[in-house]
Design a protein around this motif. Sequence first.
Motif, PDB file in Angstrom:
ATOM      1  N   GLU A 193      -7.963  -2.051  -9.430  1.00 16.65           N
ATOM      2  CA  GLU A 193      -9.227  -1.747  -8.623  1.00 16.65           C
ATOM      3  C   GLU A 193      -8.755  -0.889  -7.307  1.00 16.65           C
ATOM      4  O   GLU A 193      -9.357  -0.357  -6.717  1.00 16.65           O
ATOM      5  N   LYS A 194      -7.509  -1.096  -6.935  1.00 12.19           N
ATOM      6  CA  LYS A 194      -6.775  -0.583  -5.602  1.00 12.19           C
ATOM      7  C   LYS A 194      -6.357   1.101  -5.725  1.00 12.19           C
ATOM      8  O   LYS A 194      -5.893   1.474  -4.896  1.00 12.19           O
ATOM      9  N   GLY A 195      -6.675   1.586  -7.157  1.00 13.89           N
ATOM     10  CA  GLY A 195      -6.206   2.820  -7.347  1.00 13.89           C
ATOM     11  C   GLY A 195      -4.699   3.066  -7.500  1.00 13.89           C
ATOM     12  O   GLY A 195      -4.172   4.120  -7.657  1.00 13.89           O
ATOM     13  N   TYR A 196      -4.104   1.866  -8.084  1.00 12.46           N
ATOM     14  CA  TYR A 196      -2.639   1.876  -8.223  1.00 12.46           C
ATOM     15  C   TYR A 196      -2.252   2.192  -9.662  1.00 12.46           C
ATOM     16  O   TYR A 196      -1.112   1.729 -10.097  1.00 12.46           O
ATOM     17  N   ILE A 197      -2.947   2.613 -10.468  1.00 10.63           N
ATOM     18  CA  ILE A 197      -2.684   2.872 -11.972  1.00 10.63           C
ATOM     19  C   ILE A 197      -2.274   1.680 -12.555  1.00 10.63           C
ATOM     20  O   ILE A 197      -1.437   1.494 -13.336  1.00 10.63           O
ATOM     21  N   GLY A 198      -2.696   0.368 -12.330  1.00 11.60           N
ATOM     22  CA  GLY A 198      -2.030  -0.643 -12.581  1.00 11.60           C
ATOM     23  C   GLY A 198      -0.775  -1.291 -12.417  1.00 11.60           C
ATOM     24  O   GLY A 198      -0.030  -2.043 -13.115  1.00 11.60           O
ATOM     25  N   ARG A 254       0.871  -1.128  -0.118  1.00 13.06           N
ATOM     26  CA  ARG A 254      -0.070  -0.014  -0.058  1.00 13.06           C
ATOM     27  C   ARG A 254       0.846   1.236   0.199  1.00 13.06           C
ATOM     28  O   ARG A 254       0.345   2.101  -0.732  1.00 13.06           O
ATOM     29  N   ASP A 255       1.866   1.255   0.819  1.00 11.44           N
ATOM     30  CA  ASP A 255       2.793   2.654   1.023  1.00 11.44           C
ATOM     31  C   ASP A 255       3.492   3.019  -0.489  1.00 11.44           C
ATOM     32  O   ASP A 255       3.812   3.974  -0.381  1.00 11.44           O
ATOM     33  N   GLU A 256       3.324   1.755  -1.281  1.00 10.87           N
ATOM     34  CA  GLU A 256       4.065   2.238  -2.523  1.00 10.87           C
ATOM     35  C   GLU A 256       3.207   2.208  -3.566  1.00 10.87           C
ATOM     36  O   GLU A 256       3.735   2.176  -4.966  1.00 10.87           O
ATOM     37  N   PHE A 257       1.867   1.931  -3.399  1.00  8.12           N
ATOM     38  CA  PHE A 257       0.851   1.745  -4.306  1.00  8.12           C
ATOM     39  C   PHE A 257       0.805   0.961  -5.506  1.00  8.12           C
ATOM     40  O   PHE A 257       1.026   1.022  -6.749  1.00  8.12           O
ATOM     41  N   ARG A 258       1.397  -0.254  -5.174  1.00  6.20           N
ATOM     42  CA  ARG A 258       1.644  -1.383  -5.873  1.00  6.20           C
ATOM     43  C   ARG A 258       1.237  -2.758  -5.531  1.00  6.20           C
ATOM     44  O   ARG A 258       1.126  -3.035  -4.303  1.00  6.20           O
ATOM     45  N   SER A 303       4.609  -5.270  -9.920  1.00  5.87           N
ATOM     46  CA  SER A 303       6.090  -5.795  -9.757  1.00  5.87           C
ATOM     47  C   SER A 303       6.039  -6.977  -9.468  1.00  5.87           C
ATOM     48  O   SER A 303       5.444  -7.721  -8.896  1.00  5.87           O
ATOM     49  N   LEU A 304       7.560  -7.608 -10.036  1.00  8.96           N
ATOM     50  CA  LEU A 304       8.008  -8.904  -9.687  1.00  8.96           C
ATOM     51  C   LEU A 304       9.458  -8.826  -9.883  1.00  8.96           C
ATOM     52  O   LEU A 304      10.017  -8.036 -10.406  1.00  8.96           O
ATOM     53  N   VAL A 305      10.221  -9.967  -9.187  1.00  9.25           N
ATOM     54  CA  VAL A 305      11.360 -10.265  -9.483  1.00  9.25           C
ATOM     55  C   VAL A 305      11.625 -11.780 -10.080  1.00  9.25           C
ATOM     56  O   VAL A 305      11.091 -12.696  -9.285  1.00  9.25           O
ATOM     57  N   PRO A 306      11.961 -11.818 -11.306  1.00  6.44           N
ATOM     58  CA  PRO A 306      11.982 -12.495 -12.259  1.00  6.44           C
ATOM     59  C   PRO A 306      13.093 -13.738 -12.082  1.00  6.44           C
ATOM     60  O   PRO A 306      13.947 -13.201 -11.484  1.00  6.44           O
ATOM     61  N   LYS A 307      13.058 -14.964 -12.494  1.00  6.02           N
ATOM     62  CA  LYS A 307      14.173 -15.682 -12.928  1.00  6.02           C
ATOM     63  C   LYS A 307      14.755 -14.968 -13.928  1.00  6.02           C
ATOM     64  O   LYS A 307      14.266 -14.533 -14.841  1.00  6.02           O
TER      65      LYS A 307
END
Length: 155
Positions: A108-113, A68-72, A116-120
């Motif tokens: 839906e949470k208002g985070y403009i879509g 939430r604090d990073e909107f993501r 993030s992820l950390v991929p292989k």
Amino acid sequence: MKLIYTKTKEEFDAEIVEIEEEDFQKIIENKQFEFDWNQEKTNHIFKIVGIQKEEGKILGLISLIDIRDEFRIHINLVESSKENQGKSKKINRIAGCLLAFACQVAFEKGYIGFASLVPKTLLIPLYIKKYGFSQYGRQLAIEGKPAINLIQKYL
């Protein structure tokens, strides 16, 4: 959303729903997933299942963390079942649908879509080229128009 049988190109409907407690036992028993999904229980876990075709079968899983604090929305783990991985996969579009779902949750949470992820390391080019993610150091992220494009394509 539509999934596609790789060989016949036949489409069928699927849905993404929150995982249920009894699903964890199924995941362990059928040995279709490499990762230990019990370790993700503190996160929000969703499954993609077929409607009518492949009904009741868990085809893929995604674990999301709301930062939430990073909107993501952080995609902590995403996995297609073993038979639906790689070049010889049985069903196509599973990962795309799950990633698009994460973007939809972020909207839906208002985070403009913003997701993030950390991929292989080997998958970085795939996430960038196929799904529209951008690289930020070790992390990949998507937001705004690319996230909308992903949702429109897969959901």
